[in-house]
Design an enzyme around this catalytic site. Structure first.
Site, mmCIF file in Angstrom:
data_model
loop_
_atom_site.group_PDB
_atom_site.id
_atom_site.type_symbol
_atom_site.label_atom_id
_atom_site.label_comp_id
_atom_site.label_asym_id
_atom_site.label_seq_id
_atom_site.Cartn_x
_atom_site.Cartn_y
_atom_site.Cartn_z
ATOM 1 N N PRO A 53 64.041 73.907 84.881
ATOM 2 C CA PRO A 53 64.563 72.905 85.815
ATOM 3 C C PRO A 53 64.093 71.503 85.469
ATOM 4 O O PRO A 53 63.015 71.334 84.890
ATOM 5 C CB PRO A 53 63.965 73.334 87.166
ATOM 6 C CG PRO A 53 62.788 74.180 86.828
ATOM 7 C CD PRO A 53 63.067 74.812 85.499
ATOM 8 N N ASP A 54 64.897 70.499 85.831
ATOM 9 C CA ASP A 54 64.392 69.124 85.697
ATOM 10 C C ASP A 54 63.551 68.810 86.934
ATOM 11 O O ASP A 54 63.195 69.718 87.699
ATOM 12 C CB ASP A 54 65.536 68.126 85.457
ATOM 13 C CG ASP A 54 66.433 67.914 86.655
ATOM 14 O OD1 ASP A 54 66.150 68.480 87.731
ATOM 15 O OD2 ASP A 54 67.432 67.185 86.530
ATOM 16 N N PHE A 55 63.199 67.560 87.135
ATOM 17 C CA PHE A 55 62.300 67.230 88.244
ATOM 18 C C PHE A 55 63.039 66.772 89.486
ATOM 19 O O PHE A 55 62.732 67.198 90.591
ATOM 20 C CB PHE A 55 61.302 66.137 87.797
ATOM 21 C CG PHE A 55 60.357 66.649 86.756
ATOM 22 C CD1 PHE A 55 59.190 67.277 87.117
ATOM 23 C CD2 PHE A 55 60.658 66.538 85.406
ATOM 24 C CE1 PHE A 55 58.327 67.790 86.169
ATOM 25 C CE2 PHE A 55 59.810 67.045 84.441
ATOM 26 C CZ PHE A 55 58.644 67.669 84.827
ATOM 27 N N ARG A 56 64.059 65.905 89.296
ATOM 28 C CA ARG A 56 64.584 65.184 90.448
ATOM 29 C C ARG A 56 66.002 65.550 90.856
ATOM 30 O O ARG A 56 66.538 64.931 91.771
ATOM 31 C CB ARG A 56 64.482 63.669 90.196
ATOM 32 C CG ARG A 56 63.045 63.229 90.073
ATOM 33 C CD ARG A 56 62.838 61.766 89.793
ATOM 34 N NE ARG A 56 61.409 61.497 89.724
ATOM 35 C CZ ARG A 56 60.634 61.760 88.662
ATOM 36 N NH1 ARG A 56 61.179 62.257 87.556
ATOM 37 N NH2 ARG A 56 59.338 61.529 88.690
ATOM 38 N N ASN A 127 59.106 65.319 77.853
ATOM 39 C CA ASN A 127 59.046 66.749 78.158
ATOM 40 C C ASN A 127 57.770 67.398 77.635
ATOM 41 O O ASN A 127 57.220 66.979 76.621
ATOM 42 C CB ASN A 127 60.280 67.458 77.586
ATOM 43 C CG ASN A 127 61.560 66.943 78.221
ATOM 44 O OD1 ASN A 127 61.507 66.278 79.252
ATOM 45 N ND2 ASN A 127 62.688 67.247 77.629
ATOM 46 N N ASP A 129 57.699 70.858 77.295
ATOM 47 C CA ASP A 129 58.047 72.247 76.972
ATOM 48 C C ASP A 129 57.971 72.560 75.480
ATOM 49 O O ASP A 129 58.130 73.707 75.067
ATOM 50 C CB ASP A 129 59.454 72.578 77.513
ATOM 51 C CG ASP A 129 60.515 71.575 77.068
ATOM 52 O OD1 ASP A 129 60.419 71.042 75.952
ATOM 53 O OD2 ASP A 129 61.462 71.333 77.845
ATOM 54 N N HIS A 146 54.290 62.082 77.642
ATOM 55 C CA HIS A 146 53.563 62.630 78.793
ATOM 56 C C HIS A 146 52.695 63.822 78.380
ATOM 57 O O HIS A 146 52.396 64.682 79.200
ATOM 58 C CB HIS A 146 54.547 63.022 79.902
ATOM 59 C CG HIS A 146 55.274 61.833 80.473
ATOM 60 N ND1 HIS A 146 56.326 61.919 81.337
ATOM 61 C CD2 HIS A 146 55.063 60.487 80.291
ATOM 62 C CE1 HIS A 146 56.746 60.707 81.659
ATOM 63 N NE2 HIS A 146 56.006 59.823 81.029
#
Ligand code: OAD
Length: 392
Positions: A53-56, A127, A129, A146
């Site tokens: 999933p993305d965040f927003r 990302n 991942d 990040h």
């Protein structure tokens, strides 16, 4: 973003570098000018079709789903001072998102193909991942703005924690502690939490967007600083391509901006078609299939485009839902931990105050207004109000 005018320029406004404001014109530009310094900037949207999933995104995003865990606020899961008090929500997420179980998407493979063609200057990713590297993009071409799950250390004494033990601990959904018995501090992957500084590699490479001859921005809401300012440092006459469901970060405000407001994978396929690279792209992506859980949407186009789209949306929603489903027992355990921890009103104070310039990770809600937030300290080679055009 930043000082960028967010009003989209009229479609009729003629571009200065491209012959038209479309992806075919960008492809022609790449070939005719032999463009070799492409900077790519990515976010969670390039991994959603892998099942992450993305965040927003309003219903499927991580932050919407975390709301049911009664965290004081959704982003607390990535907040360093909250983590000190209660690391369990983060480790629950880490268990779900830990690299190794997902297959890179066509969008990741497109970046890998750009590199193989000798056209990738640098990939800036938000990302964690690690799918870029799994898709074949070499580590030295990637700036993990990040951080990532690749390494981890004690948050008190900074002692590194062994990879195999980390993997084991995350799989068991336990919270790892420092291997130095006298310390016993919490161990955290080297992911940048809110309130923490970005990696040195980000600072070392932050001037590259200004040297690019093309920028491609994909799958990001461009809400988190200082990453969100990177596209504004691309030179005015340099084409910028946005591939995203929605228009973000003022992209579209310059005459040489090209917007593909659609699914990232579909967008890169369209781009590859325009470049005559489609077959190579599919081959590149096929190579990523070894031993991965196939979460990708089916590509059998026997239905109408609308039916196909509906099916894709339904499948994607289910995949994301499954990825994020925490068992009732786990949710209860986390809720209990949270209740022991901070109260909803006690938002940690490590997030920088809004008016202080900061090179730590921040979102708009941690800043009073865009205008009061300057990034000169993060991008000292450029002036915040008027980005200089560095000579090449
Ligand atoms: P967001 O969730 O904020 O934004 C994802 C963007 O991608 C949104 O604009 C979506 O509409 C779009 N999107 C999602 N799926 C897509 C698809 N298949 N095709 C096209 N567009 C799609 O994610 P980020 O911008 O990456 O920080 O978030 C930035 C940072 O906020 C993250 O790095 C994370 C978070 O707090 C940390 O983990 C420290």
């Amino acid at each position: 973003m930043g000082n960028e005018n967010s009003t989209p320029v009229d479609e009729a406004t003629p571009p200065t570098t491209l012959y038209g404001r479309n992806i075919e014109a960008v492809a022609q530009y790449i070939k005719e000018k032999d463009v070799k310094k492409i900077v790519v900037m990515t976010g969670a949207g390039i991994s959603t079709s892998a099942g992450i999933p993305d965040f927003r995104s309003p219903d499927t995003g991580l932050y919407a789903n975390l709301a049911r865990l009664n965290l004081p606020y959704a982003e607390a899961v990535f907040d360093i001072s909250y983590f000190r008090k209660n690391p369990l929500p983060f480790y629950t997420l880490a268990h779900e998102l830990y690299p190794g179980k997902y297959r890179p998407t066509v969008s990741h493979s497109f970046i890998s193909l750009l590199n193989k063609k000798g056209r990738l200057l640098k990939l800036f990713t938000q990302n964690i991942d690690c799918l870029e590297q799994e898709a074949g993009v070499p580590g030295d071409k990637i700036v993990y703005a990040h951080g990532s799950f690749a390494t981890q250390r004690c948050i008190d004494c900074q002692t590194e924690y062994p990879d195999d033990r980390m993997k084991d601990t995350v799989q068991k959904m336990e919270v790892p502690r420092c291997i130095r018995k006298t310390c016993n501090g919490l161990v955290k992957p080297d992911i940048v939490f809110f309130g923490e500084a970005l990696p040195e590699a980000f600072h070392r490479n932050r001037s590259l967007p200004a040297k690019a001859d093309l920028a491609i921005i994909m799958g990001t809401s461009l809400t988190v600083q200082p990453f969100a300012s990177l596209p504004s440092f691309v030179r005015e006459e340099t084409p910028r391509v946005l591939i995203n469901f929605e228009r973000v970060g003022g992209l579209g405000s310059r005459p040489d901006d090209v917007l593909l407001l659609q699914d990232c994978d579909e967008g890169v396929r369209k781009f590859a078609d325009a470049l005559g690279w489609r077959e190579e792209l599919e081959q590149e992506w096929a190579r990523t299939n070894a031993g991965k859980v196939e979460k990708k949407r089916p590509e059998a186009p026997t239905n109408s485009r609308q039916e196909e789209l509906d099916q894709e949306v339904e499948k994607l929603t289910k995949d994301i839902d499954t990825s994020l489903k925490l068992s009732g027992e786990t949710s209860d355990r986390i809720r209990a931990e949270i209740e022991k921890g901070t109260s909803p009103s006690s938002r940690p104070t490590s997030i920088p105050s809004s008016t202080e310039p900061s090179d730590v990770l921040t979102t708009p809600q941690t800043t009073t207004s865009a205008s009061s937030f300057t990034l000169n300290h993060v991008y000292p080679h450029l002036k915040e109000d008027k980005p200089e055009k560095p000579s090449l």
